[in-house]
Design a protein around this motif. Structure first.
Motif, PDB file in Angstrom:
ATOM      1  N   PHE A   3       1.207  -1.153  -0.470  1.00 10.49           N
ATOM      2  CA  PHE A   3       0.226   0.218  -0.136  1.00 10.49           C
ATOM      3  C   PHE A   3       1.219   1.324   0.297  1.00 10.49           C
ATOM      4  O   PHE A   3       0.671   2.715  -0.914  1.00 10.49           O
ATOM      5  N   LEU A   4       1.860   1.516   1.042  1.00 14.93           N
ATOM      6  CA  LEU A   4       2.781   2.403   1.011  1.00 14.93           C
ATOM      7  C   LEU A   4       3.345   2.549  -0.319  1.00 14.93           C
ATOM      8  O   LEU A   4       3.999   4.051  -1.323  1.00 14.93           O
ATOM      9  N   TYR A   5       3.995   1.097  -1.073  1.00 20.29           N
ATOM     10  CA  TYR A   5       4.395   1.670  -2.585  1.00 20.29           C
ATOM     11  C   TYR A   5       3.654   2.394  -3.136  1.00 20.29           C
ATOM     12  O   TYR A   5       4.362   3.499  -4.434  1.00 20.29           O
ATOM     13  N   GLY A   6       2.219   1.672  -3.139  1.00 15.23           N
ATOM     14  CA  GLY A   6       1.775   2.337  -4.057  1.00 15.23           C
ATOM     15  C   GLY A   6       1.392   4.283  -3.861  1.00 15.23           C
ATOM     16  O   GLY A   6       1.500   4.847  -4.798  1.00 15.23           O
ATOM     17  N   ALA A   7       1.012   4.080  -2.625  1.00 14.68           N
ATOM     18  CA  ALA A   7       1.195   5.563  -2.551  1.00 14.68           C
ATOM     19  C   ALA A   7       2.532   6.717  -3.051  1.00 14.68           C
ATOM     20  O   ALA A   7       2.126   7.965  -2.985  1.00 14.68           O
ATOM     21  N   THR A  46       4.590  12.036   2.094  1.00 14.91           N
ATOM     22  CA  THR A  46       5.955  12.820   2.206  1.00 14.91           C
ATOM     23  C   THR A  46       6.444  13.400   3.328  1.00 14.91           C
ATOM     24  O   THR A  46       7.471  13.500   3.926  1.00 14.91           O
ATOM     25  N   ARG A  47       5.230  14.408   4.317  1.00 21.54           N
ATOM     26  CA  ARG A  47       5.751  14.769   5.636  1.00 21.54           C
ATOM     27  C   ARG A  47       5.796  13.541   6.821  1.00 21.54           C
ATOM     28  O   ARG A  47       7.503  14.281   7.136  1.00 21.54           O
ATOM     29  N   GLY A  74       9.290   5.780  -5.934  1.00 18.87           N
ATOM     30  CA  GLY A  74      10.281   3.841  -6.871  1.00 18.87           C
ATOM     31  C   GLY A  74       9.278   3.688  -5.627  1.00 18.87           C
ATOM     32  O   GLY A  74       8.420   3.842  -4.159  1.00 18.87           O
ATOM     33  N   ALA A  75       9.397   2.547  -5.793  1.00 15.90           N
ATOM     34  CA  ALA A  75       8.279   1.457  -4.541  1.00 15.90           C
ATOM     35  C   ALA A  75       9.366   0.047  -3.333  1.00 15.90           C
ATOM     36  O   ALA A  75       8.931   0.007  -3.163  1.00 15.90           O
ATOM     37  N   LEU A 121      -5.288   6.186  -3.717  1.00 11.02           N
ATOM     38  CA  LEU A 121      -5.480   7.379  -3.024  1.00 11.02           C
ATOM     39  C   LEU A 121      -4.383   8.753  -2.543  1.00 11.02           C
ATOM     40  O   LEU A 121      -4.287   9.219  -1.418  1.00 11.02           O
ATOM     41  N   ARG A 122      -3.121   7.800  -3.349  1.00  2.68           N
ATOM     42  CA  ARG A 122      -1.960   8.955  -3.083  1.00  2.68           C
ATOM     43  C   ARG A 122      -2.514   9.983  -3.775  1.00  2.68           C
ATOM     44  O   ARG A 122      -2.026  11.292  -2.656  1.00  2.68           O
ATOM     45  N   ARG A 123      -3.607  11.322  -3.797  1.00  2.00           N
ATOM     46  CA  ARG A 123      -3.303  12.342  -5.156  1.00  2.00           C
ATOM     47  C   ARG A 123      -3.901  12.851  -3.347  1.00  2.00           C
ATOM     48  O   ARG A 123      -3.541  14.257  -3.249  1.00  2.00           O
ATOM     49  N   TRP A 124      -4.849  12.457  -2.539  1.00  2.00           N
ATOM     50  CA  TRP A 124      -4.805  12.465  -0.744  1.00  2.00           C
ATOM     51  C   TRP A 124      -3.886  12.300   0.148  1.00  2.00           C
ATOM     52  O   TRP A 124      -4.193  13.321   0.811  1.00  2.00           O
TER      53      TRP A 124
END
Length: 357
Positions: free
Chosen positions: A43-47, A186-187, A331-332, A177-180
């Motif tokens: 899930f984090l790789y995708g985000a 990142t933070r 990157g994944a 969900l990356r856009r949200w």
């Protein structure tokens, strides 16, 4: 030469599993936690993965096709050729792990760092690594099924369900969900890196515990491990030579050849470990050992090459270009320091490489 601290943690986890393997109810709990950790990792790789960044590089399609061919065609062919080393140098389980190593996608962050140090085409390395990771989510399980289908890593109905639920669904959810949540990821990059690393350590502990309980480590001698290291050293040397001189034969410029060499000759520990746990199940402990050893070897060798390339004289008409900062989610394999699942190369090294220009 860099010794990846995360590899030392992984080796410590292997030692813990050897001394105190999870058994009975504890093994069931560890297995359930490992399954959840793998899903969360993907899930984090995708985000993190910037699909736009990977697809934007299509305009440099020759370079990206070259990297993909190295990662998913030449590497596997060399892995298949190594079958002739069984049983002289390798046992069947070690060979299966070696072949699996040749099937996983390329790294992202460490390829970018080495490319930067060597004064290569960093934007191309970013796109090539990201695109390789994106393709590997689908291609690696398919290649594993095709080439290792009869060795415990095939596509049975249960394996299909595991791959879809533990790898593809979480990865796609992260992309959607990356856009949200991209800003949040990142933070809180450093905190999530700790979560990543802890999840990988849990996966390794669970896999190696199963191996210890089943007695698989009694089948591996020091001589076999030495043989495996020798085979991996030859594999890495061949790929480094093929990527460099092959790219030269294809008339790529110096900067592009550097990106191709570092992106096309390296393998992702962070993507490979959880994939192996899903694909190999109880056989994962020996399957991931070649990947762990190759990971440290590629870091040490590529660090030396990158440093030497940084002193190469530039062509008279070549002006060093300012390099963009890699996106935090590019990157994944964002698992160890500075967001790289393949660790050992931090931002300070990138900066020192940039300063050498």
């Amino acid at each position: 030469m860099p010794v990846d601290p995360y590899v030392l943690l992984l080796l410590g986890t292997v030692g813990l599993a050897a001394l105190l393997p999870a058994r009975g109810a504890a093994a069931d709990a560890a297995s359930g936690a490992s399954t959840a950790a793998i899903a969360f990792l993907f899930f984090l790789y995708g985000a993190r993965l910037s699909t736009k960044e990977a697809l934007d590089g299509v305009r440099h399609w020759r370079l990206h096709l070259t990297v993909l061919a190295c990662t998913f065609v030449i590497f596997p062919l060399l892995g298949l050729a190594a079958r002739g080393l069984v049983p002289v140098l390798l046992t069947d389980p070690l060979y299966q792990g070696l072949l699996f190593l040749t099937l996983v996608p390329s790294t992202v962050q460490s390829s970018i760092a080495f490319t930067s140090i060597a004064r290569g085409n960093v934007p191309a390395a970013i796109c090539a690594g990201s695109f390789s990771s994106l393709v590997g989510i689908v291609v690696t399980p398919l290649l594993t099924a095709a080439l290792l289908g009869g060795t415990g890593a095939g596509f049975s109905p249960d394996a299909v369900v595991r791959i879809v639920l533990q790898l593809l669904v979480p990865f796609l959810a992260g992309q959607v969900l990356r856009r949200w949540i991209g800003g949040f990821v990142t933070r809180h990059k450093k905190v999530l890196q700790l979560v990543d690393r802890g999840s990988i350590l849990l996966v390794v502990y669970t896999a190696f515990s199963e191996g210890v309980v089943q007695g698989v480590w009694h089948r591996v001698s020091a001589a076999r491990l030495a043989g495996l290291l020798a085979v991996e050293a030859v594999l890495l040397a061949v790929m480094l030579a093929l990527t460099w001189y092959g790219a030269k034969a294809l008339r790529f410029g110096r900067e592009d050849r550097i990106a191709i060499q570092f992106a096309g000759s390296k393998k992702s520990l962070a993507a490979g470990l959880p994939m192996a746990s899903v694909l190999f199940g109880a056989h994962a402990s020996l399957a991931v050992l070649p990947l762990m050893l190759f990971h440290q070897m590629q870091l040490m060798v590529c660090a030396v090459i990158a440093k030497r390339r940084s002193h190469d004289p530039l062509p008279p008409d070549a002006e060093p270009e300012a390099e963009p900062e890699p996106e935090a989610g590019a990157g994944a394999d964002a698992v160890t320091q500075d967001g790289d699942g393949d660790g050992g190369v931090g931002r300070s090294q990138v900066d020192s490489g940039s300063g050498a220009r």
